[in-house]
Scaffold this motif. Sequence first.
Motif, PDB file in Angstrom:
ATOM      1  N   ASN A 169      -7.664  -4.593   8.592  1.00 14.01           N
ATOM      2  CA  ASN A 169      -6.413  -4.365   9.311  1.00 14.01           C
ATOM      3  C   ASN A 169      -6.113  -2.876   9.510  1.00 14.01           C
ATOM      4  O   ASN A 169      -4.979  -2.504   9.794  1.00 14.01           O
ATOM      5  CB  ASN A 169      -5.261  -5.046   8.574  1.00 14.01           C
ATOM      6  CG  ASN A 169      -5.355  -6.550   8.694  1.00 14.01           C
ATOM      7  OD1 ASN A 169      -5.170  -7.089   9.764  1.00 14.01           O
ATOM      8  ND2 ASN A 169      -5.685  -7.206   7.600  1.00 14.01           N
ATOM      9  N   GLY A 170      -7.129  -2.036   9.332  1.00 13.40           N
ATOM     10  CA  GLY A 170      -6.983  -0.619   9.616  1.00 13.40           C
ATOM     11  C   GLY A 170      -6.344   0.213   8.525  1.00 13.40           C
ATOM     12  O   GLY A 170      -5.932   1.344   8.757  1.00 13.40           O
ATOM     13  N   ILE A 171      -6.256  -0.311   7.305  1.00 12.51           N
ATOM     14  CA  ILE A 171      -5.673   0.420   6.181  1.00 12.51           C
ATOM     15  C   ILE A 171      -6.803   0.743   5.215  1.00 12.51           C
ATOM     16  O   ILE A 171      -7.341  -0.147   4.554  1.00 12.51           O
ATOM     17  CB  ILE A 171      -4.575  -0.410   5.486  1.00 12.51           C
ATOM     18  CG1 ILE A 171      -3.497  -0.792   6.488  1.00 12.51           C
ATOM     19  CG2 ILE A 171      -3.996   0.350   4.310  1.00 12.51           C
ATOM     20  CD1 ILE A 171      -2.521  -1.823   5.978  1.00 12.51           C
ATOM     21  N   HIS A 172      -7.166   2.006   5.145  1.00  9.96           N
ATOM     22  CA  HIS A 172      -8.289   2.417   4.311  1.00  9.96           C
ATOM     23  C   HIS A 172      -7.758   3.081   3.044  1.00  9.96           C
ATOM     24  O   HIS A 172      -7.122   4.124   3.099  1.00  9.96           O
ATOM     25  CB  HIS A 172      -9.200   3.366   5.084  1.00  9.96           C
ATOM     26  CG  HIS A 172      -9.724   2.733   6.334  1.00  9.96           C
ATOM     27  ND1 HIS A 172     -10.695   1.756   6.318  1.00  9.96           N
ATOM     28  CD2 HIS A 172      -9.371   2.896   7.628  1.00  9.96           C
ATOM     29  CE1 HIS A 172     -10.936   1.357   7.550  1.00  9.96           C
ATOM     30  NE2 HIS A 172     -10.135   2.040   8.372  1.00  9.96           N
ATOM     31  N   VAL A 173      -8.009   2.430   1.906  1.00  6.24           N
ATOM     32  CA  VAL A 173      -7.537   2.908   0.609  1.00  6.24           C
ATOM     33  C   VAL A 173      -8.682   2.848  -0.395  1.00  6.24           C
ATOM     34  O   VAL A 173      -9.649   2.112  -0.196  1.00  6.24           O
ATOM     35  CB  VAL A 173      -6.343   2.062   0.093  1.00  6.24           C
ATOM     36  CG1 VAL A 173      -5.109   2.277   0.930  1.00  6.24           C
ATOM     37  CG2 VAL A 173      -6.693   0.593   0.064  1.00  6.24           C
ATOM     38  N   ASN A 174      -8.543   3.616  -1.473  1.00  2.34           N
ATOM     39  CA  ASN A 174      -9.561   3.552  -2.521  1.00  2.34           C
ATOM     40  C   ASN A 174      -9.196   2.458  -3.524  1.00  2.34           C
ATOM     41  O   ASN A 174      -8.170   1.797  -3.404  1.00  2.34           O
ATOM     42  CB  ASN A 174      -9.747   4.916  -3.191  1.00  2.34           C
ATOM     43  CG  ASN A 174      -8.489   5.403  -3.877  1.00  2.34           C
ATOM     44  OD1 ASN A 174      -7.672   4.615  -4.336  1.00  2.34           O
ATOM     45  ND2 ASN A 174      -8.334   6.716  -3.946  1.00  2.34           N
ATOM     46  N   GLU A 175     -10.032   2.307  -4.542  1.00  2.00           N
ATOM     47  CA  GLU A 175      -9.833   1.215  -5.500  1.00  2.00           C
ATOM     48  C   GLU A 175      -8.536   1.370  -6.302  1.00  2.00           C
ATOM     49  O   GLU A 175      -7.841   0.393  -6.573  1.00  2.00           O
ATOM     50  CB  GLU A 175     -11.028   1.131  -6.439  1.00  2.00           C
ATOM     51  CG  GLU A 175     -11.094  -0.157  -7.210  1.00  2.00           C
ATOM     52  CD  GLU A 175     -12.424  -0.345  -7.916  1.00  2.00           C
ATOM     53  OE1 GLU A 175     -12.416  -0.989  -8.969  1.00  2.00           O
ATOM     54  OE2 GLU A 175     -13.438   0.148  -7.407  1.00  2.00           O
ATOM     55  N   LYS A 176      -8.202   2.599  -6.672  1.00  2.00           N
ATOM     56  CA  LYS A 176      -6.979   2.847  -7.442  1.00  2.00           C
ATOM     57  C   LYS A 176      -5.737   2.512  -6.612  1.00  2.00           C
ATOM     58  O   LYS A 176      -4.805   1.875  -7.106  1.00  2.00           O
ATOM     59  CB  LYS A 176      -6.930   4.306  -7.894  1.00  2.00           C
ATOM     60  CG  LYS A 176      -5.774   4.631  -8.776  1.00  2.00           C
ATOM     61  CD  LYS A 176      -5.823   6.067  -9.247  1.00  2.00           C
ATOM     62  CE  LYS A 176      -4.627   6.385 -10.116  1.00  2.00           C
ATOM     63  NZ  LYS A 176      -4.636   7.773 -10.561  1.00  2.00           N
ATOM     64  N   GLU A 177      -5.729   2.909  -5.349  1.00  2.00           N
ATOM     65  CA  GLU A 177      -4.594   2.609  -4.462  1.00  2.00           C
ATOM     66  C   GLU A 177      -4.474   1.105  -4.218  1.00  2.00           C
ATOM     67  O   GLU A 177      -3.372   0.574  -4.155  1.00  2.00           O
ATOM     68  CB  GLU A 177      -4.750   3.353  -3.142  1.00  2.00           C
ATOM     69  CG  GLU A 177      -4.639   4.853  -3.271  1.00  2.00           C
ATOM     70  CD  GLU A 177      -5.075   5.591  -2.024  1.00  2.00           C
ATOM     71  OE1 GLU A 177      -4.526   6.676  -1.792  1.00  2.00           O
ATOM     72  OE2 GLU A 177      -5.955   5.100  -1.289  1.00  2.00           O
ATOM     73  N   THR A 178      -5.626   0.454  -4.107  1.00  2.00           N
ATOM     74  CA  THR A 178      -5.621  -1.002  -3.911  1.00  2.00           C
ATOM     75  C   THR A 178      -5.014  -1.708  -5.114  1.00  2.00           C
ATOM     76  O   THR A 178      -4.242  -2.659  -4.961  1.00  2.00           O
ATOM     77  CB  THR A 178      -7.048  -1.513  -3.664  1.00  2.00           C
ATOM     78  OG1 THR A 178      -7.612  -0.814  -2.553  1.00  2.00           O
ATOM     79  CG2 THR A 178      -7.055  -3.004  -3.373  1.00  2.00           C
ATOM     80  N   ALA A 179      -5.336  -1.247  -6.316  1.00  2.00           N
ATOM     81  CA  ALA A 179      -4.774  -1.853  -7.526  1.00  2.00           C
ATOM     82  C   ALA A 179      -3.260  -1.679  -7.552  1.00  2.00           C
ATOM     83  O   ALA A 179      -2.529  -2.609  -7.939  1.00  2.00           O
ATOM     84  CB  ALA A 179      -5.406  -1.227  -8.765  1.00  2.00           C
ATOM     85  N   ILE A 180      -2.764  -0.532  -7.119  1.00  2.00           N
ATOM     86  CA  ILE A 180      -1.320  -0.300  -7.075  1.00  2.00           C
ATOM     87  C   ILE A 180      -0.663  -1.230  -6.070  1.00  2.00           C
ATOM     88  O   ILE A 180       0.384  -1.828  -6.342  1.00  2.00           O
ATOM     89  CB  ILE A 180      -1.023   1.181  -6.741  1.00  2.00           C
ATOM     90  CG1 ILE A 180      -1.470   2.063  -7.895  1.00  2.00           C
ATOM     91  CG2 ILE A 180       0.454   1.381  -6.440  1.00  2.00           C
ATOM     92  CD1 ILE A 180      -1.472   3.538  -7.585  1.00  2.00           C
ATOM     93  N   ILE A 181      -1.287  -1.389  -4.903  1.00  2.00           N
ATOM     94  CA  ILE A 181      -0.751  -2.286  -3.873  1.00  2.00           C
ATOM     95  C   ILE A 181      -0.710  -3.722  -4.386  1.00  2.00           C
ATOM     96  O   ILE A 181       0.284  -4.436  -4.222  1.00  2.00           O
ATOM     97  CB  ILE A 181      -1.572  -2.181  -2.575  1.00  2.00           C
ATOM     98  CG1 ILE A 181      -1.363  -0.805  -1.940  1.00  2.00           C
ATOM     99  CG2 ILE A 181      -1.216  -3.294  -1.598  1.00  2.00           C
ATOM    100  CD1 ILE A 181      -2.323  -0.484  -0.815  1.00  2.00           C
ATOM    101  N   LEU A 182      -1.788  -4.153  -5.032  1.00  2.00           N
ATOM    102  CA  LEU A 182      -1.830  -5.521  -5.567  1.00  2.00           C
ATOM    103  C   LEU A 182      -0.780  -5.729  -6.645  1.00  2.00           C
ATOM    104  O   LEU A 182      -0.120  -6.772  -6.677  1.00  2.00           O
ATOM    105  CB  LEU A 182      -3.220  -5.839  -6.123  1.00  2.00           C
ATOM    106  CG  LEU A 182      -4.291  -6.158  -5.100  1.00  2.00           C
ATOM    107  CD1 LEU A 182      -5.641  -6.315  -5.792  1.00  2.00           C
ATOM    108  CD2 LEU A 182      -3.948  -7.406  -4.319  1.00  2.00           C
TER     109      LEU A 182
END
Length: 64
Positions: A20-33
């Motif tokens: 969906n065009g949102i490029h994040v790293n693993e740490k940012e993904t964990a925060i989002i989740l």
Amino acid sequence: MNYIEKKISTNKAMAILAKNGIHVNEKETAIILDFLYLMAKYYSVDPCSLDAESLRRYRTQEKW
């Protein structure tokens, strides 16, 4: 924040976000989740109480 049963991995979430065009790293993904799990935990709407009239009240004005 630690949830006993997470239904989605960070890799899967990263793939969905990237699609969906949102490029994040693993740490940012964990925060989002963690944020999404927190929102889901405190979101309390009884699905049986939603009828056509209440759904109409919650729609945005753009859809009218």
